[in-house]
Design a protein around this motif. Structure first.
Motif, short mmCIF file in Angstrom:
data_model
loop_
_atom_site.label_atom_id
_atom_site.label_comp_id
_atom_site.label_asym_id
_atom_site.label_seq_id
_atom_site.Cartn_x
_atom_site.Cartn_y
_atom_site.Cartn_z
N HIS A 1 50.05 136.59 101.54
CA HIS A 1 49.98 137.48 102.71
C HIS A 1 49.47 136.66 103.88
CE1 HIS A 1 50.35 140.78 99.88
NE2 HIS A 1 49.29 140.34 99.23
N ASP A 2 50.31 136.47 104.90
CA ASP A 2 49.81 135.79 106.09
C ASP A 2 50.05 136.61 107.35
OD1 ASP A 2 52.48 135.47 106.80
OD2 ASP A 2 52.60 133.41 106.11
N ASN A 3 50.87 137.70 107.25
CA ASN A 3 51.09 138.62 108.35
C ASN A 3 51.57 137.92 109.62
OD1 ASN A 3 50.13 140.91 106.83
ND2 ASN A 3 48.08 140.11 107.12
N GLY A 4 52.26 136.79 109.43
CA GLY A 4 52.80 136.07 110.57
C GLY A 4 51.77 135.28 111.35
N ASP A 5 50.56 135.18 110.86
CA ASP A 5 49.48 134.50 111.58
C ASP A 5 49.28 133.12 110.98
OD1 ASP A 5 47.26 133.70 112.92
OD2 ASP A 5 45.86 135.00 111.83
N LEU A 6 49.69 132.09 111.75
CA LEU A 6 49.52 130.72 111.28
C LEU A 6 48.53 129.96 112.16
CD1 LEU A 6 53.27 129.85 110.53
CD2 LEU A 6 51.54 130.69 108.96
N GLU A 7 47.60 130.67 112.77
CA GLU A 7 46.67 130.05 113.71
C GLU A 7 45.32 129.74 113.08
OE1 GLU A 7 46.42 132.64 117.03
OE2 GLU A 7 48.52 132.39 117.62
N SER A 8 45.26 129.64 111.77
CA SER A 8 43.98 129.35 111.12
C SER A 8 43.53 127.95 111.49
CB SER A 8 44.13 129.46 109.60
OG SER A 8 45.15 128.60 109.14
N ALA A 9 42.22 127.79 111.63
CA ALA A 9 41.67 126.51 112.04
C ALA A 9 41.77 125.48 110.91
CB ALA A 9 40.21 126.68 112.45
N THR A 10 41.84 124.23 111.30
CA THR A 10 41.87 123.13 110.34
C THR A 10 40.50 122.46 110.31
OG1 THR A 10 44.23 122.74 110.70
CG2 THR A 10 42.96 120.94 109.74
N TRP A 11 40.02 122.13 109.14
CA TRP A 11 38.76 121.41 108.99
C TRP A 11 39.01 119.96 109.37
CZ3 TRP A 11 35.98 120.26 103.69
CH2 TRP A 11 34.74 119.64 103.95
N LEU A 12 38.43 119.55 110.50
CA LEU A 12 38.64 118.21 111.03
C LEU A 12 37.78 117.19 110.30
CD1 LEU A 12 38.76 119.08 114.85
CD2 LEU A 12 40.66 118.88 113.23
N ASP A 13 38.18 115.93 110.40
CA ASP A 13 37.57 114.85 109.61
C ASP A 13 36.07 114.72 109.79
OD1 ASP A 13 39.89 114.13 108.36
OD2 ASP A 13 40.39 112.52 109.75
N ASP A 14 35.58 114.80 111.03
CA ASP A 14 34.17 114.49 111.30
C ASP A 14 33.29 115.72 111.40
OD1 ASP A 14 34.69 111.71 111.41
OD2 ASP A 14 35.41 111.90 113.48
N LEU B 1 31.31 120.12 97.13
CA LEU B 1 31.05 120.92 98.33
C LEU B 1 29.75 121.70 98.21
CD1 LEU B 1 34.65 122.30 99.04
CD2 LEU B 1 33.35 120.74 100.50
N ARG B 2 29.48 122.22 97.03
CA ARG B 2 28.24 122.95 96.83
C ARG B 2 27.03 122.00 96.86
NH1 ARG B 2 27.90 126.51 91.70
NH2 ARG B 2 25.82 126.63 92.63
N LYS B 3 27.20 120.83 96.30
CA LYS B 3 26.10 119.88 96.24
C LYS B 3 25.77 119.32 97.62
CE LYS B 3 24.66 115.68 93.79
NZ LYS B 3 25.09 114.62 92.83
N GLN B 4 26.79 119.15 98.46
CA GLN B 4 26.59 118.60 99.81
C GLN B 4 27.28 119.51 100.83
OE1 GLN B 4 27.12 114.17 100.04
NE2 GLN B 4 27.84 114.36 97.92
N PRO B 5 26.70 120.64 101.16
CA PRO B 5 27.36 121.59 102.07
C PRO B 5 27.55 121.05 103.49
CG PRO B 5 25.55 122.63 100.88
CD PRO B 5 25.43 121.17 100.66
N ASN B 6 26.79 120.02 103.85
CA ASN B 6 26.92 119.46 105.20
C ASN B 6 27.78 118.20 105.22
OD1 ASN B 6 25.12 117.89 103.79
ND2 ASN B 6 23.68 117.64 105.50
N ILE B 7 28.55 117.96 104.18
CA ILE B 7 29.39 116.78 104.11
C ILE B 7 30.59 116.94 105.04
CG2 ILE B 7 30.85 117.61 102.21
CD1 ILE B 7 30.77 114.76 101.07
N SER B 8 31.01 115.85 105.66
CA SER B 8 32.21 115.90 106.51
C SER B 8 33.45 115.80 105.63
CB SER B 8 32.19 114.75 107.52
OG SER B 8 32.34 113.50 106.85
N ARG B 9 34.59 116.20 106.19
CA ARG B 9 35.81 116.16 105.40
C ARG B 9 36.22 114.72 105.06
NH1 ARG B 9 41.11 116.18 104.63
NH2 ARG B 9 41.49 114.99 106.53
N ARG B 10 36.01 113.81 106.01
CA ARG B 10 36.34 112.41 105.74
C ARG B 10 35.49 111.86 104.61
NH1 ARG B 10 35.97 110.49 110.48
NH2 ARG B 10 38.16 110.06 110.95
#
Length: 404
Positions: free
Chosen positions: A158-171, A103-112
């Motif tokens: 600790h999540d304080n009932g908040d499960l709305e965190s964003a997901t890193w999408l494939d592209d 991730l450090r070497k390629q910060p602009n890499i997609s998750r896929r």
């Protein structure tokens, strides 16, 4: 659902036999090397207590104790899956460190693309894809302190009932995902540190005032993007408390010569410098100013009872700041600071009486009227009771006179 939740808690409380469940000092050093290119001295590498290097970063290991605890919580929750699976995506600490370095070497890499480089191009089942997402989420969380998968959020301490965190999408590129978690806003009060209203706002929202006047509660969050998030219904303000982690980012980017892009910061293993300064200063200079004894006492209580990082109580300046970084402009968290200030001035009704009065539209005036009616009724009942008692005593004396 309750039975499933209880079973999950029972499983997580059972010690895992996986190699991930045990993190030695060597693992901590290797994690710091993967994150921040630490080059420890010979004594630190041999796990001795005396650090002989004058510029060796190994002496800061103890200061990162709370961050390492969080690391252990994350990998331990993941390692329970390894008890039942032989094809888990990661089986050692080194596997996680390798993803961080990519991730450090390629910060602009997609998750896929990242998944293909780490796990290969072969076809994977739904279960394997979910496992890989969790493994990548571990690395992302350790590097940025941001959740990128719901699985990690659900297993957070600790999540304080908040499960709305964003997901890193494939592209989506990694740096674009991180940038999306921290939108910038220019709030007229907190956006400019030279504005006339800045110091007025700042003095209003110290922690002690928010607790005593606003009835607010501070809770720790492990997600950097949730810092200063206010839940008006519950009165909870989330505070990102891993200040030792923030200071490492500031050490790395100090002397960079100017603003850096998110991509450049991630390449160094750091979060954006402006972001780190805002989180640190909003805690140590606004909410819990270390010059205010009552605020310090409140912060000490949160450290002792709520699990806040003890490093929150350490104010450091010259080793992490540039000479001009005395007053912080809040472009990431200015709007949230303003929301907290507004909540103090216009508190949200949370009790039954407060909600009823608010619904009727008269606010505090109705509350005062209700309290007055209740007190009048109470005193009336007391007076009536005393009068009745006196009448009964008089009647008893008349019916049963005492002969001298």
């Amino acid at each position: 659902m309750a039975a499933t939740y209880n079973l999950k808690l029972q499983i997580l409380s059972t010690p895992s036999r996986s190699s991930l469940a045990i993190a030695k000092k060597e693992n901590q050093q290797n994690l710091c090397r993967a994150l921040w290119d630490w080059d420890c001295c010979h004594s630190c590498l041999n796990n001795t207590d005396s650090c002989v290097g004058l510029i060796c970063p190994g002496g800061r290991i103890r200061g990162l104790h709370r961050y390492f605890e969080h690391y252990q919580e994350l990998v331990s929750s993941y390692s329970h899956d390894l008890e039942y699976r032989r094809d888990a995506a990661i089986r050692s600490h080194e596997d996680i460190f390798r993803i961080i370095q990519l991730l450090r070497k390629q910060p602009n890499i997609s998750r896929r693309r990242l998944a293909e480089e780490v796990f290969g191009h072969g076809q994977a089942s739904t279960e394997e894809n979910a496992d890989r997402e969790h493994a990548i989420g571990l690395a992302v969380k350790l590097l940025t302190m941001v959740y990128s998968t719901h699985w990690l959020k659900q297993n957070a301490e600790h999540d304080n009932g908040d499960l709305e965190s964003a997901t890193w999408l494939d592209d989506i590129a990694f740096d674009a995902f991180v940038e999306s978690r921290f939108p910038t806003t220019d709030h007229p009060g907190f956006g400019e540190d030279s504005s006339s209203s800045f110091w007025e706002f700042k003095s209003k929202i110290t922690g002690t005032k928010l607790v005593k006047r606003g009835g607010l509660i501070f809770e720790p969050t492990e997600d950097l993007s949730n810092h200063l998030k206010l839940n008006r219904a519950t009165g909870v303000v989330e505070m990102f408390h891993h200040t030792a982690f923030l200071k490492e980012s500031l050490r790395i980017t100090k002397g960079s010569g100017g603003p850096m892009s998110i991509k450049e910061s991630l390449g160094l293993g750091a979060i954006p410098r402006q972001l780190a300064l805002e989180v640190l200063d909003s805690m140590q200079k606004i909410i819990f100013p270390l010059s205010d004894p009552s605020a310090v006492a409140l912060l000490q209580n949160l450290v002792s009872n709520k699990g806040f990082d003890r490093d929150c109580l350490r104010f450091e300046s010259s080793v992490i700041r540039e000479p001009h970084e005395t007053n912080t402009q809040y472009i990431y968290f200015g709007a949230r600071l303003a929301d907290i200030c507004d909540e103090l001035e216009n508190p949200t009704p949370r009790g039954f009486i407060s909600r009823w009065a608010k619904r009727e539209g008269a606010g505090h005036a109705n509350i005062a009227a209700i309290v007055a009616v209740v007190l009048a009724l109470l005193f009336g009942l007391i007076t009536l009771g005393l009068g009745g008692f006196q009448a009964w005593v008089s009647w008893q004396q008349w019916k049963h006179p005492i002969n001298n």
